[in-house]
Write a protein that holds these residues in place. Structure first.
Motif, PDB file in Angstrom:
ATOM      1  N   ARG A  22      -9.568  -0.647 -44.472  1.00 32.04           N
ATOM      2  CA  ARG A  22     -10.448  -0.225 -45.562  1.00 32.04           C
ATOM      3  C   ARG A  22     -11.488   0.773 -45.055  1.00 32.04           C
ATOM      4  N   ALA A  23     -12.171   1.403 -45.996  1.00 29.50           N
ATOM      5  CA  ALA A  23     -13.117   2.477 -45.681  1.00 29.50           C
ATOM      6  C   ALA A  23     -14.201   2.034 -44.701  1.00 29.50           C
ATOM      7  N   LYS A  24     -14.715   0.843 -44.853  1.00 26.29           N
ATOM      8  CA  LYS A  24     -15.791   0.365 -43.976  1.00 26.29           C
ATOM      9  C   LYS A  24     -15.344   0.371 -42.508  1.00 26.29           C
ATOM     10  N   GLU A  25     -14.121  -0.072 -42.260  1.00 30.44           N
ATOM     11  CA  GLU A  25     -13.599  -0.084 -40.894  1.00 30.44           C
ATOM     12  C   GLU A  25     -13.281   1.328 -40.406  1.00 30.44           C
ATOM     13  N   VAL A  26     -12.786   2.181 -41.301  1.00 27.63           N
ATOM     14  CA  VAL A  26     -12.486   3.573 -40.937  1.00 27.63           C
ATOM     15  C   VAL A  26     -13.774   4.280 -40.504  1.00 27.63           C
ATOM     16  N   VAL A  27     -14.852   4.072 -41.269  1.00 26.44           N
ATOM     17  CA  VAL A  27     -16.149   4.659 -40.934  1.00 26.44           C
ATOM     18  C   VAL A  27     -16.581   4.191 -39.550  1.00 26.44           C
ATOM     19  N   LYS A  28     -16.432   2.908 -39.286  1.00 20.92           N
ATOM     20  CA  LYS A  28     -16.830   2.337 -37.989  1.00 20.92           C
ATOM     21  C   LYS A  28     -15.982   2.905 -36.848  1.00 20.92           C
ATOM     22  N   LEU A  29     -14.679   3.007 -37.049  1.00 21.09           N
ATOM     23  CA  LEU A  29     -13.779   3.503 -36.004  1.00 21.09           C
ATOM     24  C   LEU A  29     -14.000   4.987 -35.700  1.00 21.09           C
ATOM     25  N   CYS A  30     -14.168   5.784 -36.751  1.00 21.36           N
ATOM     26  CA  CYS A  30     -14.227   7.240 -36.593  1.00 21.36           C
ATOM     27  C   CYS A  30     -15.635   7.771 -36.370  1.00 21.36           C
ATOM     28  N   GLY A  31     -16.633   7.010 -36.778  1.00 20.92           N
ATOM     29  CA  GLY A  31     -18.006   7.479 -36.630  1.00 20.92           C
ATOM     30  C   GLY A  31     -18.417   8.519 -37.655  1.00 20.92           C
ATOM     31  N   ASN A  32     -17.638   8.687 -38.703  1.00 17.50           N
ATOM     32  CA  ASN A  32     -17.958   9.625 -39.782  1.00 17.50           C
ATOM     33  C   ASN A  32     -18.441   8.840 -40.992  1.00 17.50           C
ATOM     34  N   SER A  33     -19.314   9.450 -41.792  1.00 19.32           N
ATOM     35  CA  SER A  33     -19.756   8.803 -43.022  1.00 19.32           C
ATOM     36  C   SER A  33     -18.619   8.822 -44.047  1.00 19.32           C
ATOM     37  N   ARG A  34     -18.724   7.967 -45.028  1.00 18.53           N
ATOM     38  CA  ARG A  34     -17.710   7.920 -46.081  1.00 18.53           C
ATOM     39  C   ARG A  34     -17.608   9.265 -46.809  1.00 18.53           C
ATOM     40  N   PRO A  35     -18.735   9.886 -47.214  1.00 18.71           N
ATOM     41  CA  PRO A  35     -18.613  11.204 -47.863  1.00 18.71           C
ATOM     42  C   PRO A  35     -17.956  12.258 -46.961  1.00 18.71           C
ATOM     43  N   SER A  36     -18.254  12.221 -45.663  1.00 18.62           N
ATOM     44  CA  SER A  36     -17.634  13.174 -44.730  1.00 18.62           C
ATOM     45  C   SER A  36     -16.131  12.974 -44.664  1.00 18.62           C
ATOM     46  N   PRO A  47      -6.579  12.038 -42.465  1.00 22.84           N
ATOM     47  CA  PRO A  47      -5.409  11.449 -43.130  1.00 22.84           C
ATOM     48  C   PRO A  47      -5.709  11.034 -44.568  1.00 22.84           C
ATOM     49  N   PRO A  48      -4.726  11.142 -45.437  1.00 18.26           N
ATOM     50  CA  PRO A  48      -4.927  10.713 -46.817  1.00 18.26           C
ATOM     51  C   PRO A  48      -4.990   9.194 -46.913  1.00 18.26           C
ATOM     52  N   SER A  49      -5.714   8.724 -47.915  1.00 17.08           N
ATOM     53  CA  SER A  49      -5.754   7.288 -48.186  1.00 17.08           C
ATOM     54  C   SER A  49      -4.539   6.914 -49.036  1.00 17.08           C
ATOM     55  N   HIS A  50      -4.282   5.627 -49.105  1.00 18.16           N
ATOM     56  CA  HIS A  50      -3.191   5.098 -49.921  1.00 18.16           C
ATOM     57  C   HIS A  50      -3.780   4.077 -50.883  1.00 18.16           C
ATOM     58  N   SER A  51      -3.299   4.066 -52.104  1.00 15.27           N
ATOM     59  CA  SER A  51      -3.723   3.059 -53.065  1.00 15.27           C
ATOM     60  C   SER A  51      -3.113   1.718 -52.633  1.00 15.27           C
ATOM     61  N   ILE A  52      -3.976   0.711 -52.441  1.00 18.36           N
ATOM     62  CA  ILE A  52      -3.455  -0.594 -52.031  1.00 18.36           C
ATOM     63  C   ILE A  52      -3.612  -1.646 -53.124  1.00 18.36           C
ATOM     64  N   SER A  53      -4.338  -1.313 -54.166  1.00 14.05           N
ATOM     65  CA  SER A  53      -4.405  -2.130 -55.373  1.00 14.05           C
ATOM     66  C   SER A  53      -4.908  -1.217 -56.486  1.00 14.05           C
ATOM     67  N   GLU A  54      -5.117  -1.792 -57.655  1.00 16.85           N
ATOM     68  CA  GLU A  54      -5.521  -0.977 -58.794  1.00 16.85           C
ATOM     69  C   GLU A  54      -6.832  -0.231 -58.555  1.00 16.85           C
ATOM     70  N   CYS A  55      -7.752  -0.852 -57.821  1.00 16.20           N
ATOM     71  CA  CYS A  55      -9.046  -0.190 -57.609  1.00 16.20           C
ATOM     72  C   CYS A  55      -9.480  -0.140 -56.154  1.00 16.20           C
ATOM     73  N   SER A  56      -8.557  -0.108 -55.231  1.00 12.40           N
ATOM     74  CA  SER A  56      -8.967   0.032 -53.833  1.00 12.40           C
ATOM     75  C   SER A  56      -7.950   0.855 -53.053  1.00 12.40           C
ATOM     76  N   VAL A  57      -8.479   1.515 -52.023  1.00 16.00           N
ATOM     77  CA  VAL A  57      -7.634   2.334 -51.166  1.00 16.00           C
ATOM     78  C   VAL A  57      -7.812   1.894 -49.718  1.00 16.00           C
ATOM     79  N   GLY A  58      -6.855   2.279 -48.906  1.00 14.62           N
ATOM     80  CA  GLY A  58      -6.930   2.012 -47.478  1.00 14.62           C
ATOM     81  C   GLY A  58      -6.186   3.108 -46.739  1.00 14.62           C
ATOM     82  N   TRP A  59      -6.367   3.133 -45.451  1.00 11.49           N
ATOM     83  CA  TRP A  59      -5.693   4.099 -44.596  1.00 11.49           C
ATOM     84  C   TRP A  59      -4.778   3.355 -43.660  1.00 11.49           C
ATOM     85  N   LEU A  60      -3.658   3.948 -43.342  1.00  8.81           N
ATOM     86  CA  LEU A  60      -2.776   3.355 -42.346  1.00  8.81           C
ATOM     87  C   LEU A  60      -3.451   3.455 -40.980  1.00  8.81           C
ATOM     88  N   GLU A  61      -3.461   2.358 -40.273  1.00  9.67           N
ATOM     89  CA  GLU A  61      -4.094   2.339 -38.955  1.00  9.67           C
ATOM     90  C   GLU A  61      -3.450   3.371 -38.034  1.00  9.67           C
TER      91      GLU A  61
END
Length: 92
Positions: A22-36, A47-61
């Motif tokens: 999820r975005a929170k972990e991506v931000v932590k791993l990459c050191g970039n803000s969510r808007p960035s 990398p593009p995000s993927h829809s993982i439910s109706e209202c949430s996205v995630g990135w492939l590790e």
């Protein structure tokens, strides 16, 4: 109805072993803000995000690992055209 298989940035099919983060972990791993991250995605430098439910996205590790290995410019150089072509194909 056609079932479309998901693929990672390298073009490999996503399997049950692949992990979405999820975005929170991506931000932590990459050191970039969510808007960035979203700005870089729009410029094909992340990398593009993927829809993982109706209202949430995630990135492939594995995609995030590839980004971290290459950095934004290297990622764009290697995958930018591929991502732009895919976006244009969807818009057509």
């Amino acid at each position: 109805m056609t079932i479309q298989t998901r693929k990672n940035i390298k073009g490999e099919e996503v399997t049950i072993q692949d992990r979405y983060i999820r975005a929170k972990e991506v931000v932590k791993l990459c050191g970039n803000s969510r808007p960035s991250i979203y700005k870089m995605m729009a410029a094909f430098k992340f990398p593009p995000s993927h829809s993982i439910s109706e209202c949430s996205v995630g990135w492939l590790e594995s995609d995030i690992e590839e980004y971290m290995k290459l950095g934004p410019i290297g990622f764009f150089t290697k995958y930018g055209k591929q991502l732009a072509d895919a976006k244009n194909k969807l818009a057509a």
